[in-house]
Scaffold this motif. Sequence first.
Motif, short mmCIF file in Angstrom:
data_model
loop_
_atom_site.label_atom_id
_atom_site.label_comp_id
_atom_site.label_asym_id
_atom_site.label_seq_id
_atom_site.Cartn_x
_atom_site.Cartn_y
_atom_site.Cartn_z
N ARG B 128 4.28 20.94 28.53
CA ARG B 128 2.98 20.04 28.50
C ARG B 128 2.81 19.35 29.62
NH1 ARG B 128 0.76 17.36 23.83
NH2 ARG B 128 1.69 19.33 22.82
N ALA B 129 3.82 18.78 30.44
CA ALA B 129 3.43 18.23 31.88
C ALA B 129 2.84 19.01 32.77
CB ALA B 129 5.00 17.71 32.11
N PRO B 243 5.64 3.75 18.90
CA PRO B 243 4.96 3.16 17.58
C PRO B 243 4.01 3.97 17.21
CG PRO B 243 4.34 1.88 19.42
CD PRO B 243 5.41 2.66 19.95
N PRO B 244 4.12 4.32 15.70
CA PRO B 244 3.04 5.29 15.22
C PRO B 244 1.57 4.61 14.96
CG PRO B 244 4.26 4.31 13.61
CD PRO B 244 4.80 3.78 14.70
N VAL B 245 0.94 4.62 16.29
CA VAL B 245 -0.35 3.80 16.25
C VAL B 245 -1.16 4.87 17.34
CG1 VAL B 245 0.20 1.57 15.48
CG2 VAL B 245 0.27 2.20 18.15
N ASP B 246 -2.46 4.49 17.40
CA ASP B 246 -3.14 5.04 18.55
C ASP B 246 -2.82 3.95 19.71
OD1 ASP B 246 -5.06 6.03 20.42
OD2 ASP B 246 -6.69 5.91 18.86
N LEU B 247 -1.96 4.96 20.32
CA LEU B 247 -1.47 4.15 21.91
C LEU B 247 -2.76 4.16 22.90
CD1 LEU B 247 1.57 6.44 22.35
CD2 LEU B 247 1.52 3.92 21.50
N ARG B 248 -3.87 4.92 22.64
CA ARG B 248 -4.71 4.64 23.76
C ARG B 248 -5.63 3.49 23.55
NH1 ARG B 248 -9.91 8.94 24.19
NH2 ARG B 248 -11.04 7.56 25.91
N THR B 249 -5.76 3.13 22.17
CA THR B 249 -6.67 1.93 21.78
C THR B 249 -5.51 0.70 21.96
OG1 THR B 249 -6.35 3.06 19.74
CG2 THR B 249 -8.53 1.97 20.23
N SER B 335 -3.58 5.65 28.13
CA SER B 335 -4.63 5.32 27.74
C SER B 335 -5.71 5.74 28.69
CB SER B 335 -4.79 3.65 27.54
OG SER B 335 -6.05 3.29 26.99
N THR B 336 -5.97 5.40 29.91
CA THR B 336 -6.96 5.54 30.69
C THR B 336 -6.93 7.18 31.01
OG1 THR B 336 -5.92 4.49 32.52
CG2 THR B 336 -7.46 3.37 31.52
N TRP B 337 -5.75 7.65 30.87
CA TRP B 337 -5.50 9.10 31.35
C TRP B 337 -6.41 9.98 30.53
CZ3 TRP B 337 -0.90 10.01 34.24
CH2 TRP B 337 -0.85 11.58 34.65
N TYR B 338 -6.60 9.54 29.12
CA TYR B 338 -7.59 10.23 28.32
C TYR B 338 -8.85 10.19 28.90
CZ TYR B 338 -4.49 10.26 24.41
OH TYR B 338 -3.21 10.46 23.48
N GLY B 342 -8.55 13.79 29.91
CA GLY B 342 -8.85 14.30 28.18
C GLY B 342 -7.40 14.33 27.60
N SER B 343 -6.54 13.79 28.16
CA SER B 343 -5.25 14.01 27.27
C SER B 343 -4.32 12.57 27.56
CB SER B 343 -4.39 15.00 27.28
OG SER B 343 -3.67 15.03 28.70
N SER B 344 -3.13 12.43 26.78
CA SER B 344 -2.40 11.50 27.19
C SER B 344 -1.66 11.88 28.59
CB SER B 344 -1.38 11.05 26.39
OG SER B 344 -0.21 10.32 26.39
N GLY B 345 -1.08 10.87 29.23
CA GLY B 345 -0.44 11.02 30.40
C GLY B 345 1.09 11.14 30.16
#
Lengths: 272, 393
Positions: B128-129, B243-249, B335-338, B342-345
């Motif tokens: 994935r990396a 943690p099972p949350v939206d890490l981006r937000t 977050s800002t990687w999205y 376009g994805s998590s970093g």
Amino acid sequence: MTDVPLPYRVTRVRPETADTVSVTLAPAGAAAVAPFVPGQFAMVYAFGVGEIPVSVSRIGHRELVHTIRAVGAVSAALCALRPGEQVGLRGPFGTGWSLGRAIGQDLLVMAGGIGLAPLRPLVAAALAAPHAYGRLNLLVGARTPDDLLYAGRLRAWTAAHGPPRCAVAVDRPSPGWWGRVGVVTTLLNGARFTPRNTTAFVCGPEVMIRAAARELVHRGLAPHRIRVSLERNMRCATGHCGHCQLGGVLLCRDGPVIGWNRAEGLLSVREM
Amino acid sequence: MSERRTTAVLDRTGLDALVQVLRARGRTVIGPTVRDGAVVLADLATAEELPFGWGTEVEAGRYRLVPRADGAAFAHTTGPQSWKAFLHPEREKVWDADRTADGRLSVAEAPRARPSYAFLGVRPCDLRAVAIQDRVLAGGRYQDRGYRERRAGAFLIAAECTEPGATCFCVSMGSGPGADAGFDLALTELVDETGHRFHVRAGSDAGDELLAEVPHRPAEPETQAAARDAVDAARERMGRAMPPVDLRTLLGDSLEADRWDDVAARCLTCGNCTMVCPTCFCTTTEEITDLTGDHAERWQRWDSCFDLDFSYLHGGPVRASARSRYRQWLTHKLSTWYEQFGSSGCVGCGRCITWCPVGIDITEEASALHDELAARLRRHDQEGENGRKESEP
Ligand code: SF4
Ligand code: SF4
């Protein structure tokens, strides 16, 4: 050419202030970079010293003018150039001011200090198409009269009462100063524009950009119609080095010009 | 493209043959091997050099090799290096510039070695990396040419994970422990009463074609099931979780969190996390001139957002405090990687946890930020309710 610099020859060097010069560059050989639009920048390479991003301040047929302030090793080397010497050039990079999106609108151009350099080709483009736009205002601020770029031109425009409708203010005047005193936002009172139908173009130190944009929003401009040009460290200009990040924005790719709707949050966090 | 991809079983001889076939085709085979007390990635002459019989014990800030009785080759977890060391090398010449006596300048792209790589034993998180670095370095308007060339010819052999490390959290990043795409071949190592063998799936035409040249037997249903079960079991044994949350937000809403001061008090700003991270891609440039002064070179080398010079602008760093630099790193990763690519970093490989000298744990930091934000929102709600009550007539 964006990977490797093309050789450009210095055809003219013109001092602007004590630490700032305008350098005119023309392709040294047959190869030239693609045409620039106002607001874009080039990576200018001083042989053996390094490369820095510099906005274009005049766009000629084949010639480009860069106004450069000596603040580091590379910019000092570029400011010391003499006609006939060569530099490397890559570009064009970044978003421009997108003047085309302001057709039919009043234009408000606000500059602080060296921030006038990337705005100059925008003013030239607007003047070249007088029927495409509404009223053209140019508001310029500087610390002292000695820090003013293109002073002769500004003075002539100010005296002619436009277009552009020009006003200049300095923080600290000196004897013989012909303009106003104060920060650049105070000049808004003399500008002629209908806020709901105006696009603003702002460049200068971040404190100036923040103050100007906030004042413009206060006066009724839509945040996305306030276009600001930002600056960060930059090594590659092709979106790979990571240095020009400002939150989710890669300034070399998504900027340097972005809308205040996007910039406001980014500039309100310290050390972002 | 329509024919079914091969699935097969290799024994150790088959694995050896795989390496030999790749080498005979002129490929440089890179894979894990034991050196200086760690599993490193290096040029392999034979499959014998794989870390057979070595496992790893990792924790925040700790890494150690442990012998294994079962002789498994891929039972170790990720080491200090990642494949970016080969695809996006630490240091690379970008161009040569020359100036003639009369001042004429010429700049030419630096000639590059073009190794034809085969990577053996790529973990699913690392697959994935690689896909993430593909987007960053070769997926935009401009491409890093060196990266693109090295990557375009690379043959990837994944090794699914059956022994996750204590710092692994690929399940919560959706990147492992199984490999589902982006490989030419994917191996699942099995050691049980039936013997030591590798279930292998082709993921590309090149994979199918290579497998045909290597002695193998068709994959019987029992081995297929055993491979699936081993990966499923690994899924249940993840060392860590986000943690099972939206890490981006979460990160987007945490820019002014107090937790940044807490982590800044521990962080040495050494940048180890950025060096070991398989997705961190930032580089800086170096100018080198020779003694004559007529020849100059531009090099690029890895840089770290923890370095003060990284954000240098007009005489000083934009991000001077450790707080702002750690925040930059974590916020970029999660977050800002999205927005940028376009994805998590982050792929959950756990390297930054293992190799942080003071054991800072990205999952723990994310949890703490989540707790802080949740507490802030609760307070906000209560205050809101109280406010409303008070204003009732
Ligand atoms: S988080 Fe750890 S590895 Fe990363 S910079 Fe801080 S101390 Fe170094
Ligand atoms: S941030 Fe840490 S866990 Fe995530 S990919 Fe990078 S090194 Fe691995």
